[in-house]
Design a protein around this motif. Structure first.
Motif, PDB file in Angstrom:
ATOM      1  N   ARG A 192       0.791  -1.167  -0.072  1.00 46.95           N
ATOM      2  CA  ARG A 192       0.056  -0.064   0.064  1.00 46.95           C
ATOM      3  C   ARG A 192       0.778   1.110  -0.076  1.00 46.95           C
ATOM      4  O   ARG A 192       0.498   2.260  -0.447  1.00 46.95           O
ATOM      5  CB  ARG A 192      -0.943  -0.084   1.215  1.00 46.95           C
ATOM      6  CG  ARG A 192      -0.604   0.508   2.691  1.00 46.95           C
ATOM      7  CD  ARG A 192      -1.342   0.274   3.547  1.00 46.95           C
ATOM      8  NE  ARG A 192      -2.230   1.550   3.505  1.00 46.95           N
ATOM      9  CZ  ARG A 192      -3.376   1.702   4.352  1.00 46.95           C
ATOM     10  NH1 ARG A 192      -3.243   0.796   5.647  1.00 46.95           N
ATOM     11  NH2 ARG A 192      -3.971   2.819   4.218  1.00 46.95           N
ATOM     12  N   LEU A 193       2.127   1.351   0.775  1.00 41.54           N
ATOM     13  CA  LEU A 193       2.839   2.467   0.701  1.00 41.54           C
ATOM     14  C   LEU A 193       3.442   2.623  -0.730  1.00 41.54           C
ATOM     15  O   LEU A 193       3.656   3.760  -1.074  1.00 41.54           O
ATOM     16  CB  LEU A 193       3.864   2.571   2.051  1.00 41.54           C
ATOM     17  CG  LEU A 193       3.237   2.750   3.320  1.00 41.54           C
ATOM     18  CD1 LEU A 193       4.361   2.250   4.487  1.00 41.54           C
ATOM     19  CD2 LEU A 193       2.734   4.133   3.264  1.00 41.54           C
ATOM     20  N   CYS A 194       3.947   1.534  -1.292  1.00 43.68           N
ATOM     21  CA  CYS A 194       4.771   1.627  -2.505  1.00 43.68           C
ATOM     22  C   CYS A 194       3.597   2.100  -3.591  1.00 43.68           C
ATOM     23  O   CYS A 194       3.991   3.138  -4.355  1.00 43.68           O
ATOM     24  CB  CYS A 194       5.387   0.481  -3.043  1.00 43.68           C
ATOM     25  SG  CYS A 194       6.520  -0.036  -2.020  1.00 43.68           S
ATOM     26  N   ALA A 195       2.409   1.661  -3.570  1.00 39.47           N
ATOM     27  CA  ALA A 195       1.265   2.304  -4.476  1.00 39.47           C
ATOM     28  C   ALA A 195       0.948   3.400  -4.284  1.00 39.47           C
ATOM     29  O   ALA A 195       0.894   4.505  -5.138  1.00 39.47           O
ATOM     30  CB  ALA A 195      -0.042   1.181  -4.446  1.00 39.47           C
ATOM     31  N   GLY A 196       0.808   3.879  -2.949  1.00 43.79           N
ATOM     32  CA  GLY A 196       0.558   5.268  -2.478  1.00 43.79           C
ATOM     33  C   GLY A 196       1.703   6.178  -2.937  1.00 43.79           C
ATOM     34  O   GLY A 196       1.526   7.515  -3.322  1.00 43.79           O
ATOM     35  N   ALA A 197       2.712   5.736  -2.755  1.00 46.32           N
ATOM     36  CA  ALA A 197       3.961   6.858  -3.105  1.00 46.32           C
ATOM     37  C   ALA A 197       3.943   6.944  -4.505  1.00 46.32           C
ATOM     38  O   ALA A 197       4.303   8.231  -4.944  1.00 46.32           O
ATOM     39  CB  ALA A 197       5.369   6.221  -2.658  1.00 46.32           C
ATOM     40  N   VAL A 198       3.919   5.715  -5.358  1.00 46.06           N
ATOM     41  CA  VAL A 198       3.831   6.101  -6.944  1.00 46.06           C
ATOM     42  C   VAL A 198       2.683   7.040  -7.256  1.00 46.06           C
ATOM     43  O   VAL A 198       2.774   7.889  -8.016  1.00 46.06           O
ATOM     44  CB  VAL A 198       3.680   4.697  -7.609  1.00 46.06           C
ATOM     45  CG1 VAL A 198       3.462   4.951  -8.920  1.00 46.06           C
ATOM     46  CG2 VAL A 198       4.913   3.902  -7.259  1.00 46.06           C
ATOM     47  N   ALA A 199       1.438   7.107  -6.469  1.00 43.95           N
ATOM     48  CA  ALA A 199       0.210   7.905  -6.994  1.00 43.95           C
ATOM     49  C   ALA A 199       0.648   9.180  -6.583  1.00 43.95           C
ATOM     50  O   ALA A 199       0.431  10.145  -7.590  1.00 43.95           O
ATOM     51  CB  ALA A 199      -0.884   7.506  -6.354  1.00 43.95           C
ATOM     52  N   LEU A 200       1.039   9.452  -5.511  1.00 45.43           N
ATOM     53  CA  LEU A 200       1.472  10.781  -5.046  1.00 45.43           C
ATOM     54  C   LEU A 200       2.423  11.528  -5.818  1.00 45.43           C
ATOM     55  O   LEU A 200       2.518  12.682  -6.265  1.00 45.43           O
ATOM     56  CB  LEU A 200       1.740  11.007  -3.711  1.00 45.43           C
ATOM     57  CG  LEU A 200       0.413  10.756  -2.563  1.00 45.43           C
ATOM     58  CD1 LEU A 200       0.928  10.516  -1.269  1.00 45.43           C
ATOM     59  CD2 LEU A 200      -0.495  11.790  -2.786  1.00 45.43           C
ATOM     60  N   ALA A 201       3.409  10.754  -6.132  1.00 48.94           N
ATOM     61  CA  ALA A 201       4.538  11.272  -6.920  1.00 48.94           C
ATOM     62  C   ALA A 201       4.154  11.868  -8.369  1.00 48.94           C
ATOM     63  O   ALA A 201       4.538  12.705  -8.645  1.00 48.94           O
ATOM     64  CB  ALA A 201       5.537  10.117  -7.166  1.00 48.94           C
ATOM     65  N   ALA A 202       3.337  10.760  -8.959  1.00 50.16           N
ATOM     66  CA  ALA A 202       2.807  11.138 -10.075  1.00 50.16           C
ATOM     67  C   ALA A 202       1.764  12.429 -10.005  1.00 50.16           C
ATOM     68  O   ALA A 202       1.859  13.105 -11.045  1.00 50.16           O
ATOM     69  CB  ALA A 202       1.875  10.039 -10.860  1.00 50.16           C
ATOM     70  N   ILE A 203       0.990  12.524  -9.040  1.00 51.07           N
ATOM     71  CA  ILE A 203       0.208  13.795  -9.077  1.00 51.07           C
ATOM     72  C   ILE A 203       1.382  14.950  -8.853  1.00 51.07           C
ATOM     73  O   ILE A 203       0.886  16.034  -9.309  1.00 51.07           O
ATOM     74  CB  ILE A 203      -0.779  13.472  -7.992  1.00 51.07           C
ATOM     75  CG1 ILE A 203      -1.779  12.420  -8.192  1.00 51.07           C
ATOM     76  CG2 ILE A 203      -1.367  14.970  -7.473  1.00 51.07           C
ATOM     77  CD1 ILE A 203      -2.444  11.857  -7.090  1.00 51.07           C
ATOM     78  N   SER A 204       2.190  14.918  -8.044  1.00 56.34           N
ATOM     79  CA  SER A 204       2.865  15.987  -7.747  1.00 56.34           C
ATOM     80  C   SER A 204       3.674  16.451  -9.144  1.00 56.34           C
ATOM     81  O   SER A 204       3.942  17.537  -9.339  1.00 56.34           O
ATOM     82  CB  SER A 204       4.027  15.706  -6.583  1.00 56.34           C
ATOM     83  OG  SER A 204       3.430  15.562  -5.400  1.00 56.34           O
ATOM     84  N   LEU A 205       4.036  15.353  -9.795  1.00 58.08           N
ATOM     85  CA  LEU A 205       4.779  15.751 -11.114  1.00 58.08           C
ATOM     86  C   LEU A 205       3.864  16.272 -11.995  1.00 58.08           C
ATOM     87  O   LEU A 205       4.308  17.127 -12.683  1.00 58.08           O
ATOM     88  CB  LEU A 205       5.243  14.285 -11.755  1.00 58.08           C
ATOM     89  CG  LEU A 205       6.109  14.401 -12.562  1.00 58.08           C
ATOM     90  CD1 LEU A 205       7.271  15.151 -12.636  1.00 58.08           C
ATOM     91  CD2 LEU A 205       6.576  13.008 -13.426  1.00 58.08           C
ATOM     92  N   VAL A 206       2.792  15.722 -12.259  1.00 56.37           N
ATOM     93  CA  VAL A 206       1.685  16.385 -13.214  1.00 56.37           C
ATOM     94  C   VAL A 206       1.338  17.780 -12.684  1.00 56.37           C
ATOM     95  O   VAL A 206       1.127  18.736 -13.544  1.00 56.37           O
ATOM     96  CB  VAL A 206       0.352  15.513 -13.210  1.00 56.37           C
ATOM     97  CG1 VAL A 206      -0.704  16.270 -14.084  1.00 56.37           C
ATOM     98  CG2 VAL A 206       0.647  14.262 -13.938  1.00 56.37           C
TER      99      VAL A 206
END
Length: 318
Positions: A44-58
């Motif tokens: 869950r933390l790895c999936a959440g980190a990827v999701a938040l990193a993508a949102i921050s990047l966009v």
């Protein structure tokens, strides 16, 4: 992140947030069908980190650069992510997801209790003390001590309360050492969850070595748990605080146990004893009292002539 468009549908985001956080306990239970508690947290933390990193990047959200901030967020990550996630996942091996969601609802009470001790400006008013007493009376009812004090179930319920105590300490630490810096919530959440993922990756060779039995049901649950409950939920919560204010946004806490219990009964056929929903209602009432939402009761308890400040912040979920 620009606020234009992000707060266009605050009510919809409120509902999505309640569903995401309330359903998290269901997805933990499903994830445990093929993974160990530590593996569920790692996923869950790895999936959440990827999701938040993508949102921050966009959204072109810059991350903090001050090493002191990263050090504080590492502490916050342990208190708000790693430790409570592990405790709840371990507990759900012995208790139902609905009961775990009820205990999660004690987070504002734990936050209020820690704040009264750790923050000098948080004076213990009559209203707050009454709210704390009522809330923990509800917790005692949920525990059901007349059923006996032995077995793994009691230990699991204690783990849930320890998890919400971690949340309480973490929120107060966040408020004291990070919030005054005025940094964007999305960047803080991205670093917090990202550090949590790195901590779990580092610990995985020692605590996440159990055999893995993956299925579409298990994989889907972990992805939804991570990307929605640990990722997008932070964005929705940030938008709600901006649109409605922290106090109103924090009322999502009242709905998460309803969602958690309902899903546990409907999907996993979990039994619910009478004392659990009744205790949950008392817990929620205690939260409402401690946050000053029952204005009539607060006015009755305050000494004559007392002036109160408006727009106080309620406890926030990170």
């Amino acid at each position: 992140m620009s606020t234009q468009g992000t707060n266009k549908w605050p009510l919809a985001q409120f509902v999505l947030l309640a569903l995401a956080w309330g359903a998290s306990f269901l997805f933990i239970a499903i994830g445990l069908e093929g993974l160990s508690p530590a593996q569920v947290v790692l996923g869950r933390l790895c999936a959440g980190a990827v999701a938040l990193a993508a949102i921050s990047l966009v959204s072109r959200q810059r991350l903090p650069t001050d090493p002191i901030v990263w050090a504080h967020l590492a502490v916050v990550s342990v208190l708000l992510c790693v430790a409570p996630f592990l405790l709840f996942s371990w507990a759900e091996q012995s208790i139902g997801s609905g009961l775990a969601s009820i205990y999660n609802a004690t987070t504002p009470l734990m936050t209020t209790l820690v704040a009264l001790v750790a923050l000098p400006q948080e004076r213990p008013t009559k209203v707050r003390l009454l709210g704390l007493f009522s809330g923990f009376l509800g917790v005692l009812l949920v525990l059901g001590p007349w059923r006996g004090t032995g077995g793994g179930t009691l230990a699991a319920q204690g783990a849930c309360l320890l998890a919400t105590a971690c949340y309480g300490i973490g929120f107060v630490y966040l408020r004291r050492f990070v919030s005054p810096r005025g940094l964007p919530s999305l960047s803080l959440a991205t670093v917090q969850v990202g550090l949590g993922a790195l901590i779990m990756v580092a610990l995985a060779p020692w605590i996440a070595t159990a055999p893995v039995h993956l299925s579409p049901r298990v994989v889907g649950s972990i992805l939804i748990l991570g990307m929605a409950g640990t990722g997008l939920a932070y964005v929705w919560n940030t938008n709600l605080v901006a649109a409605w204010g922290a106090a109103n946004a924090s009322t999502v806490t009242y709905l998460t146990p309803i969602v958690g219990v309902s899903l546990g009964v409907a999907i996993l056929a979990e039994p619910v004893a009478w004392n659990q929903p009744v205790g949950a209602v008392i817990v929620v009432a205690g939260i409402a009292i401690s946050q000053g939402r029952l204005a009539g009761l607060g006015a009755w308890l305050r000494p004559p002539g007392t002036v109160t400040a408006s727009g106080g912040d309620g406890p926030r979920r990170a």
